[in-house]
Design a protein around this motif. Structure first.
Motif, short mmCIF file in Angstrom:
data_model
loop_
_atom_site.label_atom_id
_atom_site.label_comp_id
_atom_site.label_asym_id
_atom_site.label_seq_id
_atom_site.Cartn_x
_atom_site.Cartn_y
_atom_site.Cartn_z
N ALA A 1 40.66 72.05 50.59
CA ALA A 1 39.67 71.48 49.59
C ALA A 1 38.64 70.25 50.47
O ALA A 1 37.22 71.25 49.65
N GLY A 2 39.08 69.57 51.22
CA GLY A 2 37.88 69.39 51.98
C GLY A 2 37.11 70.07 52.75
O GLY A 2 35.57 70.08 53.05
N ARG A 3 37.44 70.99 52.95
CA ARG A 3 36.82 71.76 54.35
C ARG A 3 35.95 72.83 53.48
O ARG A 3 34.59 73.42 53.92
N ASN A 4 36.91 74.07 52.57
CA ASN A 4 35.86 74.41 52.23
C ASN A 4 34.55 73.90 50.93
O ASN A 4 33.49 74.38 51.64
N GLN A 5 34.75 72.84 50.38
CA GLN A 5 33.46 72.21 50.09
C GLN A 5 32.52 71.51 51.71
O GLN A 5 31.32 72.42 51.05
N MET A 6 32.55 71.68 52.40
CA MET A 6 32.22 70.92 53.31
C MET A 6 31.36 72.23 54.26
O MET A 6 30.24 71.69 54.44
N SER A 7 32.29 73.68 54.26
CA SER A 7 31.37 74.47 54.14
C SER A 7 30.25 75.01 53.24
O SER A 7 29.31 76.11 53.82
N LEU A 8 30.13 74.32 51.77
CA LEU A 8 29.53 74.65 50.72
C LEU A 8 28.24 74.01 50.70
O LEU A 8 27.43 74.30 51.30
N ILE A 9 28.47 72.56 50.43
CA ILE A 9 27.61 71.92 50.47
C ILE A 9 28.10 70.33 49.77
O ILE A 9 28.72 69.61 49.42
N SER A 10 26.79 69.62 51.09
CA SER A 10 27.53 67.92 50.67
C SER A 10 25.83 67.28 50.59
O SER A 10 25.75 67.22 51.71
N THR A 11 26.05 66.81 49.19
CA THR A 11 24.68 66.00 49.00
C THR A 11 24.95 64.93 48.60
O THR A 11 26.06 64.67 47.98
N ASN A 12 24.02 64.07 48.07
CA ASN A 12 23.44 63.43 46.94
C ASN A 12 24.07 63.12 44.91
O ASN A 12 24.01 64.68 44.96
N ASN A 13 24.61 62.83 44.54
CA ASN A 13 24.99 63.30 43.67
C ASN A 13 23.95 63.06 42.03
O ASN A 13 23.85 63.33 41.04
N ARG A 14 22.39 63.08 42.83
CA ARG A 14 20.96 63.69 42.24
C ARG A 14 21.34 64.61 41.41
O ARG A 14 19.80 65.15 41.09
N TYR A 15 22.23 65.73 42.02
CA TYR A 15 21.79 67.10 41.69
C TYR A 15 23.33 67.36 41.57
O TYR A 15 24.34 66.70 40.96
#
Ligand code: PMP
Length: 480
Positions: A69-83
């Motif tokens: 789950a971490g690997r998949n999400q890291m390869s998509l986007i990691s940004t802040n919670n203003r989006y």
């Protein structure tokens, strides 16, 4: 084997460049851990250790579903919670579903300390009061605000002093605390009342002096204080007293939450209370830094009404939320609460058996996979066996089993393993402990009259609360 440099070089660089206040386990001969799988950790030589203390690797070290789950999400986007992000709202909804009404508003942060700091901030804004009641020996985090409410870290030589707005109530430890079983009472209800009155007295003084209480903060089961199980009814009475004094109740579930107690998802539920603010962390990310504060709409609104934006760069980022969701998946799919209940009661029963064999064990207590074994040199005086506890930890490490000790006298062996711990692991832990204790027994007199009859005699002075529970269980087994 999975290392960039020899262990001696790792030690050298650490001593040179890392603050000495960051202490290692087994300081004179530290472990270099390079890999983890489920309830096991491996050192640089490939040696395997049974991990009996890691309550962060909740669903097991490096669980493949969580890693993916971490690997998949890291390869998509990691940004802040203003989006907007679905992982965040899914996580919020799933957490809220596990909690009683009206706890329904989440704030995501990165650590238990941050969660408790925000909880305190919310309490201050909502109540407009400043005074906080905490329990003796409590630990709530490393931030300046949290050290202030953590007697575990206060008033040490050269350390910070307790601020005047912090009030320390006795920890409801019925074995070693201010009121003990059976010396002060044989009734759990009475002991709960005695300890709750202590909080009430503090609250009344605060009201008289400053008008009202800000918050009562406590772990639902105190861990750093020595794996303490409060007597039934304690939190309920305390919450009433705190609320009468206009304060809010903060349950710190950072260590004991996420089903560790087995019977419930949250340890406060074992005391049949509903906090105003709950803080969660450690197990939430299975090793990834993610934590949260969950509160009522009313308290959350008072915070929003200040007009001050709450922004936290990493809190609630999609990677953390995806990981926390994956942890919840595993808890559900692998039915880890049921396992904690089953394996935990086996572990507790086997520790109670050990107590019948070894005089060094003064008390055994626990709930689910949260178990403490308190060592004493004399059962009558309950003198802490601190040196013995230290020796046992080191001997167990030689046997490739990792346990630790805690409590104000560092004489309580604590077990809080990953929730994938098995009955076989519990047996290995207890069998090894049995052997190590036997080495220590030496010329100590053996415990006599070990027959069942001893336990079903009326409560004696040497009996503790857990004896009484065992006593009750045995009586019910006999009568069925
Ligand atoms: N509360 C409790 C009960 C804890 O045990 C800890 C950490 N040991 C914290 C809060 C602080 O959590 P963190 O280290 O993630 O900041």
């Amino acid at each position: 084997y999975l290392q960039s440099m020899p262990k001696s070089e790792t030690i050298r660089l650490r001593e040179k460049h890392v603050g000495a206040a960051c202490q290692l386990f087994f300081r004179s001969s530290p472990l270099k851990i390079v890999r983890g799988v489920a309830q096991f950790m491996y050192d640089e030589t490939g040696e395997r250790y049974l991990d009996c203390i890691n309550n962060v690797a909740h669903v097991g070290h490096c669980h493949p579903h969580v890693v993916e789950a971490g690997r998949n999400q890291m390869s998509l986007i990691s940004t802040n919670n203003r989006y907007l992000h679905d992982e965040l709202v899914i996580l919020a909804e799933r957490l809220v579903k596990t909690l009683p009404e009206p706890l329904s508003v989440c704030f995501f942060v990165n650590s238990g300390s941050e969660a408790n700091d925000l909880a305190l901030r919310l309490a201050r804004i909502y109540t407009k009061n400043k005074d906080v009641v905490t329990l003796d020996h409590a630990y709530h985090g490393h931030l300046t605000s949290m050290i202030d409410v953590s007697p575990y870290k206060l008033n040490l030589p050269g350390g910070p002093e307790k601020p005047e707005w912090v009030h320390v109530a006795p920890v409801p430890d019925v074995y070693r605390g201010k009121y003990t079983y059976p010396n002060d009472s044989q009734s759990e209800g009475e002991l709960a009342e005695m300890y709750a009155v202590e909080v009430d007295k503090i609250c009344k003084e605060i009201v008289k002096k400053n008008g009202g209480v800000c918050a009562f903060i406590a772990e639902s089961l105190q861990s750093c204080g020595g794996q303490i199980i409060p007597p039934d009814g304690y939190m309920k009475r305390v919450y009433e007293h705190v609320r009468e004094a206009s304060g809010v109740c903060i349950a710190d579930e950072v260590q004991v939450g996420f089903g560790r107690v087995g019977t419930h998802m949250w340890a406060f539920e074992t005391q049949d209370v509903v906090p105003d603010i709950v803080t969660i962390g450690k197990p939430m990310g299975n090793g990834h830094p993610v934590a949260a504060v969950i509160t009522t709409p009313e308290i959350a609104k008072s915070f929003a009404d200040t007009g001050v934006e709450y922004f936290n760069t990493y809190g609630g980022n999609p990677v953390s939320c995806a990981i926390a969701n994956a942890v919840l998946d595993v808890i559900e799919e692998e039915r880890l609460l049921e396992r904690a209940t089953r394996v935990g009661s086996h572990l507790l029963a086997r520790c109670n058996d050990l107590k019948l064999k070894h005089r060094l064990i003064g008390d055994v207590r626990g709930r689910g996979l949260f178990v403490g074994v308190e060592l004493v040199t004399d059962r009558e005086t309950r003198t802490p066996a601190t040196a013995e506890a230290k020796h046992i930890i080191n001997r167990m490490r030689e046997e490739k089993i990792l346990i630790s000790r805690d409590g104000p006298d560092s004489n309580v062996l604590k077990f809080k393993p990953p929730m994938v711990f098995t009955t076989q692991d519990a047996d290995r832990l207890v069998d090894t402990l049995d052997r190590v204790l036997a080495e220590l027994d030496g010329n100590r007199a053996p415990v006599t009259n070990l027959k069942l009859e001893v336990l079903v005699t009326p409560i004696s002075k040497d009996m503790t609360q857990s004896d009484a529970i065992v006593n009750k269980n045995i009586q019910s087994i006999k009568s069925s």
